[in-house]
Design a protein around this motif. Structure first.
Motif, PDB file in Angstrom:
ATOM      1  N   HIS A  60      15.877  17.421  -6.206  1.00 57.58           N
ATOM      2  CA  HIS A  60      15.685  16.162  -4.963  1.00 57.58           C
ATOM      3  C   HIS A  60      14.910  15.503  -5.285  1.00 57.58           C
ATOM      4  O   HIS A  60      15.019  14.003  -5.178  1.00 57.58           O
ATOM      5  N   PHE A  63      15.721  12.789  -7.713  1.00 53.63           N
ATOM      6  CA  PHE A  63      16.515  11.649  -7.307  1.00 53.63           C
ATOM      7  C   PHE A  63      16.138  10.896  -6.881  1.00 53.63           C
ATOM      8  O   PHE A  63      15.912   9.540  -6.238  1.00 53.63           O
ATOM      9  N   ASP A  66      14.080   7.805  -9.107  1.00 55.89           N
ATOM     10  CA  ASP A  66      15.125   7.156  -8.945  1.00 55.89           C
ATOM     11  C   ASP A  66      15.404   6.541  -8.391  1.00 55.89           C
ATOM     12  O   ASP A  66      15.952   5.364  -8.597  1.00 55.89           O
ATOM     13  N   PHE A  67      15.851   7.028  -6.768  1.00 62.16           N
ATOM     14  CA  PHE A  67      16.657   6.210  -5.938  1.00 62.16           C
ATOM     15  C   PHE A  67      15.354   5.067  -5.338  1.00 62.16           C
ATOM     16  O   PHE A  67      15.740   3.817  -5.588  1.00 62.16           O
ATOM     17  N   PRO A  78      22.122   2.725 -10.373  1.00 61.43           N
ATOM     18  CA  PRO A  78      22.254   4.295 -10.136  1.00 61.43           C
ATOM     19  C   PRO A  78      23.096   4.372 -12.143  1.00 61.43           C
ATOM     20  O   PRO A  78      23.786   4.973 -12.457  1.00 61.43           O
ATOM     21  N   TRP A  82      23.184  11.075 -11.202  1.00 56.77           N
ATOM     22  CA  TRP A  82      23.233  10.013  -9.609  1.00 56.77           C
ATOM     23  C   TRP A  82      24.734   9.899  -9.650  1.00 56.77           C
ATOM     24  O   TRP A  82      25.460   9.634  -8.096  1.00 56.77           O
ATOM     25  N   ARG A  83      24.850   9.219 -10.509  1.00 57.79           N
ATOM     26  CA  ARG A  83      25.757   8.467 -10.407  1.00 57.79           C
ATOM     27  C   ARG A  83      27.497   8.807  -9.786  1.00 57.79           C
ATOM     28  O   ARG A  83      28.456   8.497  -9.598  1.00 57.79           O
ATOM     29  N   ALA A  85      27.846  12.180  -9.214  1.00 55.62           N
ATOM     30  CA  ALA A  85      27.116  13.088  -8.604  1.00 55.62           C
ATOM     31  C   ALA A  85      28.453  13.190  -7.311  1.00 55.62           C
ATOM     32  O   ALA A  85      28.577  12.360  -6.409  1.00 55.62           O
ATOM     33  N   TRP A  87      29.041  13.195  -4.032  1.00 56.16           N
ATOM     34  CA  TRP A  87      27.935  12.840  -2.326  1.00 56.16           C
ATOM     35  C   TRP A  87      28.839  13.178  -1.692  1.00 56.16           C
ATOM     36  O   TRP A  87      29.032  14.177  -0.865  1.00 56.16           O
ATOM     37  N   ASP A  94      21.967  16.953  -4.396  1.00 55.70           N
ATOM     38  CA  ASP A  94      20.824  17.203  -5.362  1.00 55.70           C
ATOM     39  C   ASP A  94      20.119  18.562  -5.512  1.00 55.70           C
ATOM     40  O   ASP A  94      19.848  19.075  -6.421  1.00 55.70           O
TER      41      ASP A  94
END
Length: 177
Positions: A60, A63, A66-67, A78, A82-83, A85, A87, A94
């Motif tokens: 987490h 993430f 990076d975010f 991203p 992450w791109r 994932a 979500w 994450d």
């Protein structure tokens, strides 16, 4: 602004004193919210059910690094994972997907994200300083500056390090700051 729990939102672009006091008031209000409505037994409870893991915290916070530094501050797209994932299927992906990663993968992912964040931060400070406003924005168009991002990351790590203290003690008894 006041959020859904009645907590004052920290200012998005302000000086050091206003930003720090905004975060302090937010966390004070968070404690009040988290402890409100509990009786003596509730305030004395020492255990709770949770799916949170140390690996999940590590992924987490990867993430989060990076975010905030890559996507929001530097305006980058991203990167994986992450791109790609899922979500929509799992908003906590994450945290929950870390069980599928080896300790080495998790540590490398986090180390790499921290290195990227440090590079972006150093370049931004050298170029335009703490008042640099992010390239990304909230849905309402408001944006934050590097100062806010740094304080937010301190808050994010502080909160999750408290979780990590409890989890680590449960794993092997290790305690301490």
């Amino acid at each position: 602004m006041i959020d859904e729990q009645g907590r004052p939102e920290p200012p998005l672009c302000a000086g050091e004193a206003e930003t720090l006091l905004g975060f302090l008031d937010f966390h004070r209000a968070t404690l009040a919210w988290k402890t409100s409505g509990l009786d003596a037994a509730g305030l004395a409870a020492t255990t709770a059910a949770s799916t949170l893991t140390l690996g999940g915290l590590l992924k987490h916070l990867t993430f989060v690094e990076d975010f905030w530094f890559g996507v929001r501050l530097a305006g980058r797209e991203p990167a994986d994972p992450w791109r790609t994932a899922p979500w929509d299927a799992d908003p906590d992906w994450d945290l929950s997907s870390a069980v599928d990663d080896s300790p080495e993968q998790l540590r490398e992912l986090w180390d790499d994200a921290v290195a990227r964040s440090r590079e972006i931060t150093a370049a931004t400070l050298a170029d335009t300083g703490l008042d640099t406003v992010e390239r990304g924005s909230y849905r309402d168009g408001s944006r934050v500056n590097l100062r806010w991002i740094l304080v937010h990351l301190v808050e994010e790590y502080s909160r999750h390090n408290g979780h990590a203290d409890l989890l680590r003690e449960a794993v092997d008894g290790l305690r301490g700051e």
